[in-house]
Write a protein that holds these residues in place. Structure first.
Motif, PDB file in Angstrom:
ATOM      1  N   LYS A   1      51.874  25.420  33.547  1.00 27.53           N
ATOM      2  CA  LYS A   1      50.421  25.331  33.721  1.00 27.53           C
ATOM      3  C   LYS A   1      49.861  26.608  34.344  1.00 27.53           C
ATOM      4  CE  LYS A   1      50.038  20.319  34.328  1.00 27.53           C
ATOM      5  NZ  LYS A   1      49.682  19.255  35.277  1.00 27.53           N
ATOM      6  N   LEU A   2      50.550  27.131  35.337  1.00 25.73           N
ATOM      7  CA  LEU A   2      50.099  28.348  36.008  1.00 25.73           C
ATOM      8  C   LEU A   2      50.034  29.538  35.050  1.00 25.73           C
ATOM      9  CD1 LEU A   2      52.048  28.226  39.409  1.00 25.73           C
ATOM     10  CD2 LEU A   2      49.604  27.896  39.062  1.00 25.73           C
ATOM     11  N   SER A   3      50.969  29.593  34.124  1.00 28.79           N
ATOM     12  CA  SER A   3      51.027  30.737  33.215  1.00 28.79           C
ATOM     13  C   SER A   3      49.857  30.776  32.233  1.00 28.79           C
ATOM     14  CB  SER A   3      52.348  30.736  32.445  1.00 28.79           C
ATOM     15  OG  SER A   3      52.375  29.668  31.519  1.00 28.79           O
ATOM     16  N   LYS A   4      49.120  29.681  32.119  1.00 32.52           N
ATOM     17  CA  LYS A   4      48.017  29.601  31.164  1.00 32.52           C
ATOM     18  C   LYS A   4      46.683  30.049  31.755  1.00 32.52           C
ATOM     19  CE  LYS A   4      50.182  25.876  28.617  1.00 32.52           C
ATOM     20  NZ  LYS A   4      50.093  24.494  28.180  1.00 32.52           N
ATOM     21  N   HIS A   5      46.663  30.414  33.029  1.00 33.83           N
ATOM     22  CA  HIS A   5      45.408  30.756  33.684  1.00 33.83           C
ATOM     23  C   HIS A   5      45.442  32.167  34.255  1.00 33.83           C
ATOM     24  CE1 HIS A   5      44.164  26.611  33.300  1.00 33.83           C
ATOM     25  NE2 HIS A   5      45.329  26.239  33.809  1.00 33.83           N
ATOM     26  N   ASP A   6      44.275  32.764  34.347  1.00 32.82           N
ATOM     27  CA  ASP A   6      44.147  34.092  34.946  1.00 32.82           C
ATOM     28  C   ASP A   6      43.702  33.924  36.395  1.00 32.82           C
ATOM     29  OD1 ASP A   6      43.647  36.667  35.711  1.00 32.82           O
ATOM     30  OD2 ASP A   6      42.349  37.155  34.025  1.00 32.82           O
ATOM     31  N   PHE A   7      44.649  33.858  37.289  1.00 37.01           N
ATOM     32  CA  PHE A   7      44.329  33.642  38.698  1.00 37.01           C
ATOM     33  C   PHE A   7      43.728  34.884  39.333  1.00 37.01           C
ATOM     34  CE2 PHE A   7      47.076  30.077  37.886  1.00 37.01           C
ATOM     35  CZ  PHE A   7      46.446  29.067  38.589  1.00 37.01           C
ATOM     36  N   GLN A   8      43.948  36.047  38.747  1.00 37.15           N
ATOM     37  CA  GLN A   8      43.341  37.269  39.274  1.00 37.15           C
ATOM     38  C   GLN A   8      41.819  37.171  39.195  1.00 37.15           C
ATOM     39  OE1 GLN A   8      44.802  39.820  40.811  1.00 37.15           O
ATOM     40  NE2 GLN A   8      42.830  40.799  41.124  1.00 37.15           N
ATOM     41  N   ASP A   9      41.299  36.796  38.028  1.00 38.99           N
ATOM     42  CA  ASP A   9      39.849  36.651  37.878  1.00 38.99           C
ATOM     43  C   ASP A   9      39.304  35.532  38.761  1.00 38.99           C
ATOM     44  OD1 ASP A   9      39.716  38.725  36.081  1.00 38.99           O
ATOM     45  OD2 ASP A   9      39.481  37.464  34.313  1.00 38.99           O
ATOM     46  N   MET A  10      40.028  34.411  38.809  1.00 37.72           N
ATOM     47  CA  MET A  10      39.580  33.293  39.638  1.00 37.72           C
ATOM     48  C   MET A  10      39.534  33.680  41.106  1.00 37.72           C
ATOM     49  SD  MET A  10      41.106  29.656  38.433  1.00 37.72           S
ATOM     50  CE  MET A  10      42.423  30.097  37.333  1.00 37.72           C
ATOM     51  N   SER A  11      40.552  34.407  41.552  1.00 36.87           N
ATOM     52  CA  SER A  11      40.585  34.777  42.972  1.00 36.87           C
ATOM     53  C   SER A  11      39.448  35.729  43.307  1.00 36.87           C
ATOM     54  CB  SER A  11      41.936  35.391  43.353  1.00 36.87           C
ATOM     55  OG  SER A  11      42.119  36.652  42.751  1.00 36.87           O
ATOM     56  N   GLN A  12      39.018  36.535  42.350  1.00 34.65           N
ATOM     57  CA  GLN A  12      37.888  37.435  42.587  1.00 34.65           C
ATOM     58  C   GLN A  12      36.605  36.645  42.832  1.00 34.65           C
ATOM     59  OE1 GLN A  12      38.061  40.741  43.127  1.00 34.65           O
ATOM     60  NE2 GLN A  12      40.252  40.385  42.946  1.00 34.65           N
ATOM     61  N   VAL A  13      36.416  35.561  42.089  1.00 34.62           N
ATOM     62  CA  VAL A  13      35.239  34.708  42.294  1.00 34.62           C
ATOM     63  C   VAL A  13      35.270  34.125  43.698  1.00 34.62           C
ATOM     64  CG1 VAL A  13      34.103  32.563  41.591  1.00 34.62           C
ATOM     65  CG2 VAL A  13      34.924  34.162  39.856  1.00 34.62           C
ATOM     66  N   PHE A  14      36.441  33.628  44.115  1.00 31.40           N
ATOM     67  CA  PHE A  14      36.548  33.057  45.455  1.00 31.40           C
ATOM     68  C   PHE A  14      36.361  34.128  46.534  1.00 31.40           C
ATOM     69  CE2 PHE A  14      38.587  29.501  43.217  1.00 31.40           C
ATOM     70  CZ  PHE A  14      37.892  28.445  43.801  1.00 31.40           C
ATOM     71  N   LYS A  15      36.845  35.340  46.282  1.00 30.68           N
ATOM     72  CA  LYS A  15      36.643  36.427  47.251  1.00 30.68           C
ATOM     73  C   LYS A  15      35.166  36.726  47.422  1.00 30.68           C
ATOM     74  CE  LYS A  15      40.988  38.933  46.764  1.00 30.68           C
ATOM     75  NZ  LYS A  15      41.624  40.169  46.279  1.00 30.68           N
ATOM     76  N   VAL A  16      34.442  36.769  46.325  1.00 26.58           N
ATOM     77  CA  VAL A  16      33.007  37.045  46.399  1.00 26.58           C
ATOM     78  C   VAL A  16      32.311  35.932  47.174  1.00 26.58           C
ATOM     79  CG1 VAL A  16      30.889  37.203  45.030  1.00 26.58           C
ATOM     80  CG2 VAL A  16      32.896  38.500  44.352  1.00 26.58           C
ATOM     81  N   LEU A  17      32.676  34.691  46.926  1.00 26.23           N
ATOM     82  CA  LEU A  17      32.055  33.562  47.610  1.00 26.23           C
ATOM     83  C   LEU A  17      32.590  33.354  49.025  1.00 26.23           C
ATOM     84  CD1 LEU A  17      31.811  30.980  44.712  1.00 26.23           C
ATOM     85  CD2 LEU A  17      29.952  32.289  45.745  1.00 26.23           C
ATOM     86  N   ALA A  18      33.674  34.049  49.384  1.00 25.20           N
ATOM     87  CA  ALA A  18      34.231  33.917  50.729  1.00 25.20           C
ATOM     88  C   ALA A  18      33.351  34.585  51.780  1.00 25.20           C
ATOM     89  CB  ALA A  18      35.642  34.504  50.784  1.00 25.20           C
ATOM     90  N   ASP A  19      32.455  35.449  51.349  1.00 20.21           N
ATOM     91  CA  ASP A  19      31.515  36.081  52.269  1.00 20.21           C
ATOM     92  C   ASP A  19      30.433  35.068  52.634  1.00 20.21           C
ATOM     93  OD1 ASP A  19      30.270  38.798  53.347  1.00 20.21           O
ATOM     94  OD2 ASP A  19      28.669  37.653  52.373  1.00 20.21           O
ATOM     95  N   GLN A  20      30.223  34.870  53.920  1.00 18.31           N
ATOM     96  CA  GLN A  20      29.287  33.861  54.410  1.00 18.31           C
ATOM     97  C   GLN A  20      27.878  34.064  53.856  1.00 18.31           C
ATOM     98  OE1 GLN A  20      29.475  33.112  58.680  1.00 18.31           O
ATOM     99  NE2 GLN A  20      27.257  33.172  58.762  1.00 18.31           N
ATOM    100  N   THR A  21      27.407  35.276  53.807  1.00 18.58           N
ATOM    101  CA  THR A  21      26.046  35.537  53.310  1.00 18.58           C
ATOM    102  C   THR A  21      25.941  35.232  51.828  1.00 18.58           C
ATOM    103  OG1 THR A  21      25.726  37.224  55.008  1.00 18.58           O
ATOM    104  CG2 THR A  21      24.217  37.263  53.140  1.00 18.58           C
ATOM    105  N   ARG A  22      26.926  35.670  51.044  1.00 18.90           N
ATOM    106  CA  ARG A  22      26.873  35.399  49.602  1.00 18.90           C
ATOM    107  C   ARG A  22      26.992  33.908  49.311  1.00 18.90           C
ATOM    108  NH1 ARG A  22      29.304  40.472  49.488  1.00 18.90           N
ATOM    109  NH2 ARG A  22      31.430  39.674  49.523  1.00 18.90           N
TER     110      ARG A  22
END
Length: 123
Positions: A23-44
């Protein structure tokens, strides 16, 4: 002293491990983690949350809501737009932002709900 949150021995369920790896091999976790990084900022995250319940907001509205300068607000909105989280449109001298992805809105609302419930449990 033993670690309480780790197994005392090393063994694993090969069937489960292989199924999850597949299941893990079917997803791009790099792109997903970037979304979470952007949203990890309190202001954003505040900006994204503000956009969840409104059709759209202009940069001036968002700046006022989060108590930030126009420049800082524009910077955060641009990052959200560049990550594909927010959409924008220009109308004359005004720029309006929105969140179109209903699943992303649900994710943000669920995170807020989770935080609220966790805060109640710790009281």
């Amino acid at each position: 002293m033993k670690n309480q949150d780790a197994c005392d021995i090393f063994c694993y369920d090969e069937h489960k491990v292989n199924r999850v790896k597949e299941k893990l091999s079917k997803h791009d976790f790099q792109d997903m983690s970037q979304v979470f990084k952007v949203l990890a900022d309190q202001t954003r995250l505040k900006v994204a949350y503000a956009l969840c319940d409104e059709q759209e907001l202009c940069v001036c509205d968002v700046a006022n809501i989060i108590g930030s300068s126009m420049a800082a607000t524009s910077h955060h909105l641009r990052l959200l737009r560049n990550m594909g989280i927010a959409n924008y449109r220009k109308e004359g001298k005004l720029v309006f932002y929105s969140l179109e992805d209903e699943q992303l809105k649900q994710l943000i609302r669920m995170a807020i709900d989770h935080q609220r419930k966790a805060a109640l449990l710790t009281k």
